[in-house]
Design an enzyme around this catalytic site. Structure first.
Site, short mmCIF file in Angstrom:
data_model
loop_
_atom_site.label_atom_id
_atom_site.label_comp_id
_atom_site.label_asym_id
_atom_site.label_seq_id
_atom_site.Cartn_x
_atom_site.Cartn_y
_atom_site.Cartn_z
N LYS A 228 -10.15 13.09 8.27
CA LYS A 228 -9.53 12.82 9.56
C LYS A 228 -9.50 14.10 10.39
O LYS A 228 -9.37 15.20 9.84
CB LYS A 228 -8.08 12.35 9.39
CG LYS A 228 -7.89 11.02 8.70
CD LYS A 228 -6.39 10.72 8.58
CE LYS A 228 -6.13 9.46 7.76
NZ LYS A 228 -6.53 8.24 8.47
N GLU B 262 -9.47 3.53 2.71
CA GLU B 262 -9.08 3.57 1.29
C GLU B 262 -7.96 2.61 0.93
O GLU B 262 -7.87 2.14 -0.20
CB GLU B 262 -8.67 5.00 0.90
CG GLU B 262 -7.23 5.40 1.20
CD GLU B 262 -6.84 5.32 2.68
OE1 GLU B 262 -5.67 4.99 2.96
OE2 GLU B 262 -7.69 5.59 3.55
N ASP C 22 1.77 6.61 5.49
CA ASP C 22 0.82 5.64 4.96
C ASP C 22 1.33 4.95 3.70
O ASP C 22 0.67 4.07 3.16
CB ASP C 22 -0.53 6.32 4.69
CG ASP C 22 -1.71 5.43 5.02
OD1 ASP C 22 -1.51 4.43 5.73
OD2 ASP C 22 -2.83 5.73 4.57
N ARG D 188 -7.42 -0.41 1.69
CA ARG D 188 -7.93 -1.74 1.31
C ARG D 188 -8.50 -1.74 -0.11
O ARG D 188 -8.49 -2.76 -0.78
CB ARG D 188 -8.95 -2.22 2.34
CG ARG D 188 -10.21 -1.39 2.43
CD ARG D 188 -10.98 -1.64 3.71
NE ARG D 188 -10.28 -1.10 4.87
CZ ARG D 188 -10.70 -1.22 6.13
NH1 ARG D 188 -11.81 -1.90 6.38
NH2 ARG D 188 -10.02 -0.70 7.13
N LYS E 250 0.86 -1.19 0.00
CA LYS E 250 0.00 0.00 0.00
C LYS E 250 0.89 1.24 0.00
O LYS E 250 1.68 1.43 0.92
CB LYS E 250 -0.90 -0.02 1.24
CG LYS E 250 -1.67 1.28 1.48
CD LYS E 250 -2.37 1.24 2.85
CE LYS E 250 -2.94 2.60 3.22
NZ LYS E 250 -3.52 2.61 4.59
#
Length: 496
Positions: free
Chosen positions: A270, A342, A281, A344, A258
Site C-alpha cells: 500500500k 488478502e 482491518d 477474502r 476478518k
C-alpha cells in the site's frame, strides 16, 4: 462509563447538578423549557446544543421527530457535558417516532440510554495527561415528555429497566470492539486478539478454542496460512472459535470475522498514507468478539459460534506473492494477482470451517473493500448474499438498531470478472468497477450449495473506523456490525 439511575419522580423534582432537555422538532413550548426568551435572544433554533447557565439546563436539538436523532442528540449532549463541571445530569423520557408501531416506548428508551452512555467514550490509553470526565451520573426521571396511553405509562418502569440492561450490555460490547480495534498493531497481534477473546469467554462462560498454525496446516487452510507467511516467525496466526450454548437453542448461528491485525498490503504494498488506520482491518473479527459478549449477556436462544481469522499481512522473505496459486480448505485453487486482496483469502478458509459446523445461518463481517466505501460512502455497510428474505431481515433490523446498511446485488456479469485462466478463481477482479460485489462473489465461491441461502456477507469497510465524529461514533473504531447483528439475531429467532 456513565451510570444511569432510574427514579420514579418528575423531571422537575429529580435532583442533579444540570438538566438535559431535548427540543424535538423545534417545540419550544414544553413545560421543561425554562427560558424561551433566552433561547430566542441567542437565536437557538433547536439544532445542536445550548447551555442555559442561569437555570443549569443544557438544551439539545432533535431536528425531526425520529428515534435515531434522539440517540444522536443524547450522545452529543453527553460529549458537551463531559467538557463542563457538572457531575450529574437529569433527563426525562421522550417518545419520538420509531417508524414502527411495535415497542415504541422501549425503543425510545434504548436509544436515549445508549446515546447517553456512548457519549463518554474516548480512547486515551496512550495519552500522558488523561482528562477524566467529571460527569458520572445521569438521573432518568420516569416522567413522559408528552402524554401517552395509560398502558404506555404503566409499562414505563418495566420498559426503562429492560432498556437500561440493553444499553449497558451494548455499550460494554461496543467498547470491547472499540478498544480492540483502536489498540495499535505493536500490541494487538493475533495472539493478543485471542487473549481478548479468552477474557470475553471467561466472563461469559463460553467455550473457546484458539488454534495455531499447526491446526491450520492440518485443516489445509492454505489461503489463510499464505497471508501470514511473512509474519510466521514473529506474529503467527490464530483461528479463534468462541461458542455460546444456552440451555434452549432454537437455531445454530455462525458469525465469521476478518481479523487482520495489520495490513500493509503484503508485496502489493500500500502507499504510505493508505497504511495509516490499517490497524482497523481487524474490525470484522473484533465485531464478532463483541457480538458474542452481547448475545451471551442478552441470553439469546441460539447456539452462536464466533469464528475469527487473526493474522497480519506483511512483507518479508517468506511473503506470499502475486502469481502464487493457493489451494483453499474447500479444495478450490486461487490465483493470487494482488496480495492486498488478502482478507477474502482468510475469510474463504474461515467460511469453510464455519460450514463444517452445519449452522442455520452464517454471517461474515469484514472491512473488505475500499470499493464499498466509494460506492456507499463512509457511513454505510453493505449486505450481500443470495437469500432476499434474509438480506431484507438484516437490513430492516439493522436500520432499526441505528446502523446504516444497504443491499448490493450479485449478478452473473460481475462473476465473470473473477475468473482465472490458470486456477478455479482469481483473488481480484479484472475490472476496477464493482469491487465490493466482486469481493462478495469471490467469497461465494467457497460457500457450498446447501449454504448459499443461509449466508450473508457484510462489508463494514466504511463505518468501522471513524476519523471525524458522527452520530454516536467517537474518533476511532465504531463497533460497526454489533448493533445491527444483535437486532438481526433477535428478529431471526422470532421467526424460528
Amino acid at each position: 462509563m456513565l451510570k444511569i439511575k432510574l427514579e420514579k419522580t418528575t423531571f422537575e423534582n429529580a435532583k442533579a447538578e444540570c438538566g438535559l432537555v431535548f427540543i424535538i422538532n423545534k417545540d419550544f413550548d414544553h413545560a421543561w423549557v425554562k427560558n424561551k426568551k433566552l433561547l430566542e435572544t441567542f437565536k437557538y433554533e433547536g439544532e445542536g446544543v445550548f447551555l442555559d447557565q442561569e437555570n443549569k439546563i443544557l438544551y439539545a436539538g432533535v431536528k425531526e421527530d425520529d428515534v435515531h436523532l434522539l440517540r444522536e442528540s443524547a450522545c452529543l449532549a453527553v460529549r458537551t457535558l463531559k467538557k463542563l463541571a457538572f457531575k450529574s445530569v437529569k433527563v426525562g423520557v421522550y417518545t419520538c417516532d420509531t417508524h414502527s408501531k411495535d415497542n415504541a416506548l422501549l425503543e425510545n428508551l434504548k436509544a436515549l440510554f445508549l446515546g447517553l452512555k456512548l457519549g463518554l467514550y474516548e480512547y486515551d490509553t496512550f495519552k500522558s495527561n488523561k482528562k477524566e470526565s467529571v460527569l458520572k451520573e445521569a438521573i432518568v426521571a420516569l416522567e413522559l415528555h408528552k402524554p401517552c396511553e395509560k398502558t404506555c405509562a404503566n409499562s414505563l418502569e418495566k420498559s426503562a429497566k429492560e432498556a437500561l440492561k440493553y444499553a449497558e450490555i451494548m455499550t460494554e460490547s461496543l467498547n470491547i470492539v472499540r478498544d480492540l480495534v483502536n489498540t495499535p498493531p505493536m500490541i494487538a497481534t493475533p495472539v493478543y486478539m485471542a487473549e481478548v477473546a479468552q477474557k470475553v469467554a471467561k466472563e461469559n462462560h463460553l467455550e473457546i478454542h484458539v488454534h495455531d498454525e499447526k491446526f491450520l496446516e492440518e485443516k489445509k487452510m492454505n489461503a489463510f496460512l499464505a497471508v501470514n507467511k511473512a509474519s510466521l516467525g514473529v506474529n503467527p496466526p490464530r483461528l479463534i472459535h468462541l461458542v455460546y450454548k444456552p440451555k434452549k437453542a432454537k437455531k445454530k448461528i455462525a458469525l465469521v470475522g476478518k481479523g487482520l491485525t495489520y495490513d500493509c498490503g503484503g508485496l502489493s504494498l500500500k502507499p504510505a498514507d493508505y497504511m495509516v488506520t490499517m490497524k482497523a482491518d481487524k474490525g470484522g473479527g473484533s465485531a464478532v468478539i463483541g457480538l458474542l459478549n452481547a448475545l451471551a449477556k442478552l441470553g439469546v436462544e441460539a447456539e452462536v459460534h464466533g469464528i475469527i481469522g487473526a493474522t497480519e499481512n506483511m512483507i518479508g522473505p517468506a511473503a506470499y506473492k502475486p502469481d502464487d496459486i493457493l489451494i483453499s480448505k474447500e479444495g478450490k485453487s486461487i490465483e493470487v494477482r494482488n496480495t492486498d486482496a488478502e482478507g477474502r483469502l482468510v475469510l474463504a478458509d474461515c467460511l469453510s470451517y464455519a460450514q463444517d459446523l452445519s449452522p442455520d445461518v452464517i454471517v461474515d463481517f469484514a472491512t473488505l473493500t475500499g470499493a464499498c466505501v466509494v460506492g456507499l460512502g463512509e457511513f454505510t455497510s453493505a449486505i450481500m448474499g443470495h437469500n432476499e428474505e434474509l438480506k431484507n431481515l438484516f437490513e430492516t433490523s439493522g436500520l432499526e438498531s441505528g446502523e446504516l446498511l444497504a443491499k448490493l446485488p450479485f449478478n452473473r456479469h460481475l462473476k465473470k470478472l473473477i475468473e482465472s485462466k490458470i486456477a478455479d478463481v482469481c483473488n481480484i477482479s479484472s475490472s476496477r468497477y464493482g469491487g465490493a460485489i466482486t469481493a462478495g462473489l469471490f467469497l461465494n465461491e467457497f460457500i457450498r450449495d446447501e449454504f448459499k441461502d443461509k449466508w450473508l456477507h457484510i462489508d463494514i469497510a466504511g463505518p468501522a473506523y471513524v476519523e471525524k465524529e458522527w452520530d454516536v461514533n467517537s474518533f476511532g473504531a465504531s463497533g460497526a456490525g454489533v448493533r445491527a447483528c444483535t437486532a438481526f439475531v433477535e428478529e431471526f429467532l422470532k421467526k424460528a
